[in-house]
Design a protein around this motif. Structure first.
Motif, mmCIF file in Angstrom:
data_model
loop_
_atom_site.group_PDB
_atom_site.id
_atom_site.type_symbol
_atom_site.label_atom_id
_atom_site.label_comp_id
_atom_site.label_asym_id
_atom_site.label_seq_id
_atom_site.Cartn_x
_atom_site.Cartn_y
_atom_site.Cartn_z
ATOM 1 N N CYS A 203 2.409 -26.521 -11.949
ATOM 2 C CA CYS A 203 2.375 -27.920 -11.510
ATOM 3 C C CYS A 203 3.742 -28.537 -11.772
ATOM 4 C CB CYS A 203 1.309 -28.692 -12.281
ATOM 5 S SG CYS A 203 1.297 -30.458 -11.904
ATOM 6 N N TRP A 224 -4.504 -30.780 -15.904
ATOM 7 C CA TRP A 224 -4.012 -31.619 -17.006
ATOM 8 C C TRP A 224 -4.050 -33.113 -16.679
ATOM 9 C CZ3 TRP A 224 0.891 -28.731 -19.293
ATOM 10 C CH2 TRP A 224 0.454 -27.556 -19.909
ATOM 11 N N HIS A 225 -3.455 -33.525 -15.571
ATOM 12 C CA HIS A 225 -3.416 -34.971 -15.273
ATOM 13 C C HIS A 225 -3.864 -35.272 -13.853
ATOM 14 C CE1 HIS A 225 -0.074 -33.946 -18.149
ATOM 15 N NE2 HIS A 225 -0.754 -34.799 -18.877
ATOM 16 N N THR A 227 -3.009 -34.242 -10.687
ATOM 17 C CA THR A 227 -2.257 -34.249 -9.426
ATOM 18 C C THR A 227 -2.943 -33.341 -8.411
ATOM 19 O OG1 THR A 227 -0.110 -34.697 -10.434
ATOM 20 C CG2 THR A 227 -0.068 -33.615 -8.309
ATOM 21 N N PRO A 240 0.141 -37.889 -10.719
ATOM 22 C CA PRO A 240 1.499 -38.246 -11.155
ATOM 23 C C PRO A 240 2.672 -37.366 -10.683
ATOM 24 C CG PRO A 240 0.328 -37.200 -12.957
ATOM 25 C CD PRO A 240 -0.669 -37.399 -11.847
HETATM 26 S S1 FES Z 1 0.847 -31.189 -15.436
HETATM 27 FE FE1 FES Z 1 -0.122 -31.325 -13.530
HETATM 28 S S2 FES Z 1 -0.549 -33.403 -13.248
HETATM 29 FE FE2 FES Z 1 0.458 -33.294 -15.165
#
Ligand code: FES
Length: 261
Positions: A203, A224-225, A227, A240
């Motif tokens: 990512c 993780w966040h 995306t 993000p």
């Molecule tokens: S590491 Fe993939 S959205 Fe943050």
């Protein structure tokens, strides 16, 4: 990402670390009591615990190193955290080995040794906190199950260019992914309703492994966040992350899937 050092999907490293944690804390407790009460039997118990802590820490470290090399996503914030985790635990191990050597000499100050052990326990606690973050936030060691219960799949190949066979045509279910280790590259092979796709595993936000995320309707979501990337073009559908991921050409013939590099 599924751990490489596991027993039936249960990662070995988190199981083994319980032992040195218990033994090293036990060493500190018994040595401190021995110091306070001037008790030789308690000090001897501390010596046994010290030895057991060193042996089990080395065993836990072996499984940890395997996960560090093969499981933690490279060039990610998790890799940085895992490096700090390993350095802190190594320092703690060195401290307890030093204590073990010094305690063989009866003239060594027991207060000094207990002080060193206390420093080691503090470092080990910080390392343990980071280890928890690696598992519970970065999902290192988590065994992913994809849509329709497709299981985690990985392939290692030393071929790095040309047409590389990477799967049977019907090996993956729709929305299932397979992590390909192509030389030092990590590429995800995925199967969509429209056929197979391939894209970078990393990512572009903080380096999570997209193979550990979820793929549905031509979109892969970072674990993780969150995306979301278009798996055909690599473009960001929502952040993000702002930078697209590289995608790769795939071809199929004779019931086999090929990655074209
Ligand atoms: S590491 Fe993939 S959205 Fe943050």
């Amino acid at each position: 990402m599924k751990s490489r050092a596991h027993i039936k999907s249960h990662p070995i490293h988190p199981i083994l670390v319980s032992f040195p944690i218990a033994f090293f804390i036990g060493t500190l407790v018994f040595d401190a009591l021995a110091l306070l009460q001037d008790n030789t039997a308690l000090w001897q118990t501390g010596t046994y615990l010290n030895r057991a802590g060193i042996i089990t820490a080395v065993l836990a470290a072996v499984a940890g190193v395997i996960d560090y090399i093969y499981t933690v996503p490279p060039k990610s914030t998790a890799k940085t955290r895992a490096t700090k985790h390993a350095l802190l635990n190594s320092t703690n191990l060195i401290i307890f080995v030093t204590v073990y050597i010094l305690r063989q000499d009866v003239d060594t100050s027991r207060l000094l040794l207990v002080g060193l052990e206390l420093i080691g326990i503090v470092l080990m606690s910080i390392a343990g906190w980071m280890g928890g973050t690696l598992v519970h936030r970065n999902q290192v060691g988590v065994d992913i199950r994809y849509a329709q219960a497709g299981k985690w799949k990985e392939l290692y190949t030393s071929e790095t260019s040309g047409k590389i066979e990477v799967a049977d045509a019907n090996e993956l279910k729709i929305d299932q992914m397979k992590l390909l280790h192509v030389g030092d590259k990590r590429i995800v092979l995925g199967r969509t309703e429209d056929g197979h796709v391939a894209f970078d595993d990393r990512c572009t936000h903080r380096g999570a492994s997209l193979a550990g995320g979820a793929m549905i309707c031509g979109t892969v979501q970072c674990p993780w966040h969150g995306t979301q990337f278009n798996v055909k073009t690599g473009e960001v559908k929502c952040g993000p992350a702002t930078e697209k991921i590289p995608t790769y050409a795939i071809s199929e013939s004779d019931g086999k899937v090929f990655l074209n590099l």
